[in-house]
Design a protein around this motif. Structure first.
Motif, short mmCIF file in Angstrom:
data_model
loop_
_atom_site.label_atom_id
_atom_site.label_comp_id
_atom_site.label_asym_id
_atom_site.label_seq_id
_atom_site.Cartn_x
_atom_site.Cartn_y
_atom_site.Cartn_z
N MET A 1 0.83 -1.21 0.00
CA MET A 1 0.00 0.00 0.00
C MET A 1 0.86 1.26 0.00
O MET A 1 0.59 2.21 -0.74
N ILE A 2 1.95 1.23 0.80
CA ILE A 2 2.78 2.44 0.83
C ILE A 2 3.55 2.59 -0.47
O ILE A 2 3.71 3.70 -0.98
N THR A 3 3.98 1.42 -1.04
CA THR A 3 4.69 1.48 -2.33
C THR A 3 3.77 2.05 -3.40
O THR A 3 4.17 2.90 -4.21
N LEU A 4 2.50 1.60 -3.37
CA LEU A 4 1.53 2.08 -4.36
C LEU A 4 1.33 3.59 -4.23
O LEU A 4 1.32 4.32 -5.23
N SER A 5 1.18 4.07 -2.95
CA SER A 5 0.97 5.51 -2.76
C SER A 5 2.16 6.31 -3.24
O SER A 5 2.00 7.34 -3.91
N LEU A 6 3.37 5.81 -2.91
CA LEU A 6 4.57 6.51 -3.38
C LEU A 6 4.61 6.55 -4.90
O LEU A 6 4.90 7.60 -5.50
N ALA A 7 4.29 5.40 -5.53
CA ALA A 7 4.35 5.34 -6.99
C ALA A 7 3.35 6.32 -7.61
O ALA A 7 3.67 7.03 -8.57
N VAL A 8 2.12 6.38 -7.05
CA VAL A 8 1.12 7.31 -7.58
C VAL A 8 1.58 8.74 -7.43
O VAL A 8 1.48 9.56 -8.35
N ILE A 42 1.36 13.85 -1.75
CA ILE A 42 1.08 12.44 -1.52
C ILE A 42 2.36 11.70 -1.13
O ILE A 42 2.37 10.89 -0.19
N VAL A 43 3.47 12.01 -1.82
CA VAL A 43 4.74 11.34 -1.49
C VAL A 43 5.13 11.63 -0.05
O VAL A 43 5.48 10.73 0.71
N LEU A 44 5.01 12.91 0.37
CA LEU A 44 5.44 13.27 1.72
C LEU A 44 4.59 12.57 2.78
O LEU A 44 5.12 12.05 3.77
N VAL A 45 3.26 12.54 2.56
CA VAL A 45 2.41 11.89 3.56
C VAL A 45 2.68 10.39 3.58
O VAL A 45 2.71 9.77 4.66
N ALA A 46 2.89 9.78 2.40
CA ALA A 46 3.11 8.34 2.35
C ALA A 46 4.38 7.95 3.09
O ALA A 46 4.44 6.89 3.72
N VAL A 47 5.41 8.82 3.07
CA VAL A 47 6.65 8.51 3.78
C VAL A 47 6.40 8.41 5.28
O VAL A 47 7.02 7.61 5.98
N GLY A 48 5.46 9.20 5.82
CA GLY A 48 5.20 9.16 7.25
C GLY A 48 4.30 8.03 7.70
O GLY A 48 4.14 7.80 8.90
N TRP A 49 3.71 7.29 6.74
CA TRP A 49 2.72 6.27 7.12
C TRP A 49 3.41 5.01 7.58
O TRP A 49 4.46 4.63 7.07
N MET A 50 2.78 4.34 8.58
CA MET A 50 3.30 3.05 9.02
C MET A 50 2.17 2.05 9.13
O MET A 50 1.06 2.39 9.53
N ASP A 73 3.92 8.96 12.24
CA ASP A 73 4.76 10.15 12.39
C ASP A 73 3.94 11.42 12.09
O ASP A 73 3.44 11.57 10.98
N PRO A 74 3.77 12.33 13.06
CA PRO A 74 2.94 13.51 12.80
C PRO A 74 3.65 14.61 12.01
O PRO A 74 3.01 15.49 11.47
N LEU A 75 4.98 14.56 11.94
CA LEU A 75 5.71 15.69 11.37
C LEU A 75 5.46 15.90 9.87
O LEU A 75 5.19 17.03 9.45
N PRO A 76 5.49 14.82 9.03
CA PRO A 76 5.19 15.05 7.61
C PRO A 76 3.81 15.66 7.40
O PRO A 76 3.62 16.49 6.50
N GLN A 77 2.85 15.29 8.25
CA GLN A 77 1.50 15.84 8.09
C GLN A 77 1.50 17.34 8.33
O GLN A 77 0.85 18.10 7.60
N LEU C 49 -7.06 7.51 3.96
CA LEU C 49 -6.61 6.12 4.09
C LEU C 49 -5.22 6.05 4.69
O LEU C 49 -4.88 5.09 5.38
N LEU C 50 -4.40 7.07 4.44
CA LEU C 50 -3.05 7.10 4.99
C LEU C 50 -3.04 7.67 6.41
O LEU C 50 -2.01 8.13 6.88
#
Lengths: 118, 234, 84
Positions: A1-8, A42-50, A73-77, C49-50
Motif C-alpha cells: 500500500m505504501i509502495t503504491l501511494s509513493l508510486a502514484v 502524496i509522497v510526503l504523507v506516504a513517507v510518514g505512514w506506518m 509520524d505527525p511531522l510530515p503531516q 486512508l493514509l
C-alpha cells in the motif's frame, strides 16, 4: 500500500511536469503545476505512514501511554498542511500574473511572448 | 516536436530516478526520535489532543507565522497586480444573468451555516482534525458562495483588511506574551493547560488557531474578491 | 480490513492517474481544470486512508475547492477559448 501511494505520487509529479513542459497555454501550465503539487504532497504523507498504526490524535482510541506504539509520524503531516496552503497562494499569484499578461498582450500562448528572444 | 521529445526524455529520466527511490524505500518500523518526542510529550507538555495541531501551532509555531506572512504577501501581490484592471461598481454583473430567487434564498440560508462550521473547525483544532487553515478556507468558501450567487456583489474591503490586520497583530502579541510569561516565543503555556480533552484547554492553542483562522479566511476572501472584481475584457 | 485498504488505494490510484492523464491530453481547458480538481479530491480520500485526517481536510477544502474556483474565475475573465 505504501509502495503504491509513493508510486502514484511520483507518477503525478511526472505527469504534471510533462504537462507543464509541453503545453503552450499558460493556464494549462498552471493546471499541470497543481497536479505536480498534489503528487509531492502524496509522497510526503506516504513517507510518514506506518502499517497498522492510526492518526496522531490522542482521543479515546489511543491512550496516552500507548501513543508511541500506536500513532504514525505527525511531522510530515504538519509540513504538508503548510505546503497545501502555500500551494494555493502560489497558484493564485501565478493566475494573477497570467491575467495581467493576457490583459497586456491579448494572448496566453507562451510562444507569442518574444520580447526576450534573440 | 523537438519539444515533446525533449520533455519526454526528461520525464523518462526522472521516472527512472523515482523508480529507484520507490523500489529502494524501506519504511520505518519504529517512530524516529523527533516523532517519539512528540508522541510522548505533547499531552504532558501542551495538553493538546491533536499532535499535528500542537506541532503546527507551538513546536513549529515560527514556521506557521512565516507561512501566514507568505500567504499575506501572496494576497497583497494579487491585489497589487490586479488593481489597475479593477472595474467600476458592478462591472462583474455585466453580461451575467440576474441571480434567481432560489439562488438568492439558498445562499442567504447557507452562508451563516458555513460560517458556523468554519468557526467550529478552528475552535476545535486542538481536539479534532482541522484547525485554522481548514476553518479559514471554509470561511472563504462562504464568501465564494455569496460571489457565485451574486457576481456583482462588492465586499467591504476595509472590513476584510481590518479583520486580517487585527488578527495578525494579535497573533504576534500572543507570541510575545508567551515569550514574557512562559518558555519562549509562541509558547502556549502562559494560559493554564486545563483538563485534557476539554474545549478550553491546551493553553493558548485555541486562541492562536482562532486568530490564524480569521487571518487565513480574510486573506483567501480578499484573493477571491480581487479576482472577481477585475474588469471583464473580451 | 486488511484487504479493503489496499483495494481502495488501488482504485484511487487508478482514478487519479486517469484524471491526471485527462488533464494533459484533453483539448478543452475547463475539462483540464475539472480533472485537476478531481485529482485533488481523490488525493484527499487517499490522505484519509493514509491516516492523515488533518491533511485530508485541508486538501479537500483548499486543494480541490478553492483552487478550482480560482481557475474558473480567471478562465471567465480571459474568455474560455483554448490557445493551444
Amino acid at each position: 500500500m505504501i509502495t503504491l501511494s509513493l508510486a502514484v505520487g511520483f507518477a503525478l509529479v511526472l505527469a504534471g511536469l510533462y504537462g507543464a513542459l509541453t503545453n503552450r497555454n499558460i493556464l494549462r501550465m498552471i493546471v499541470s503545476f497543481t497536479v505536480a503539487d498534489t503528487g509531492v504532497n502524496i509522497v510526503l504523507v506516504a513517507v510518514g505512514w506506518m502499517r497498522g498504526r492510526t492518526a496522531p490524535i490522542l482521543d479515546d482510541a489511543v491512550p496516552i501511554a500507548e501513543a508511541a506504539q500506536r500513532i504514525i509520524d505527525p511531522l510530515p503531516q504538519a509540513l504538508v498542511l503548510t505546503a497545501i496552503v502555500i500551494g494555493l497562494g502560489v497558484t493564485a499569484l501565478m493566475l494573477a500574473y497570467a491575467y495581467r499578461l493576457y490583459s497586456t498582450a491579448g494572448t496566453l500562448d507562451v510562444s507569442k511572448f518574444t520580447e526576450l528572444k534573440w | 516536436m523537438v519539444r515533446h521529445l525533449a520533455a519526454g526524455l526528461l520525464t523518462i529520466g526522472l521516472a527512472l530516478a523515482f523508480a529507484a527511490l520507490v523500489l529502494g524505500y524501506q519504511p520505518d518500523a519504529e517512530l524516529n526520535r523527533t516523532a517519539l518526542y512528540y508522541a510522548e510529550n505533547t499531552a504532558k507538555d501542551l495538553g493538546s489532543q491533536n499532535i499535528v495541531t500542537a506541532i503546527v501551532v507551538t513546536y513549529r509555531g515560527l514556521d506557521t507565522l512565516g507561512e501566514v506572512t507568505v500567504l499575506f504577501l501572496a494576497a497583497a501581490i494579487v491585489g497589487l497586480i490586479l488593481a489597475p484592471g479593477r472595474g467600476a461598481e458592478g462591472a462583474g454583473r455585466r453580461g451575467a444573468p440576474p441571480p434567481g430567487e432560489l439562488l438568492t434564498t439558498g445562499s442567504r440560508m447557507l452562508t451563516p451555516l458555513i460560517l458556523i462550521t468554519g468557526i467550529y473547525v478552528f475552535v476545535n483544532g486542538h481536539l479534532t482534525p482541522g484547525g485554522g487553515f481548514q476553518g479559514g478556507a471554509i470561511l472563504a468558501s462562504a464568501a465564494l458562495l455569496v460571489l457565485l450567487a451574486d457576481p456583482g456583489h462588492r465586499f467591504a474591503h476595509r472590513t476584510i483588511e481590518t479583520i486580517e490586520g487585527v488578527s495578525g497583530v494579535a497573533y504576534v502579541a500572543v507570541g510575545l506574551l508567551g515569550l514574557a510569561f512562559a518558555g519562549g516565543f509562541l509558547d502556549n503555556r502562559f494560559l493554564p493547560t486545563g483538563r485534557f480533552g476539554a474545549l478550553l484547554s491546551a493553553g493558548a492553542i485555541p486562541v492562536i488557531y482562532t486568530l490564524i483562522g480569521l487571518k487565513v479566511g480574510a486573506e483567501f476572501a480578499s484573493i477571491l474578491a480581487n479576482l472577481t472584481e477585475t474588469e471583464e475584457r473580451r | 480490513m486488511s484487504v479493503l485498504l489496499p483495494a481502495m488505494t488501488g482504485l484511487l490510484a487508478v482514478a487519479m492517474l486517469v484524471a491526471a492523464a485527462m488533464t494533459i491530453v484533453t483539448r478543452s481547458l475547463p475539462i483540464a481544470i475539472l480533472a485537476a480538481g478531481a485529482v485533488s479530491l481523490f488525493a484527499s480520500v487517499l490522505f484519509l486512508l493514509l491516516a492523515s485526517p488533518d491533511v485530508a481536510m485541508t486538501e479537500a477544502a483548499i486543494g480541490s475547492g478553492l483552487t478550482t474556483f480560482l481557475f474558473f474565475f480567471v478562465l471567465g475573465r480571459v474568455g474560455g477559448r483554448d490557445n493551444g
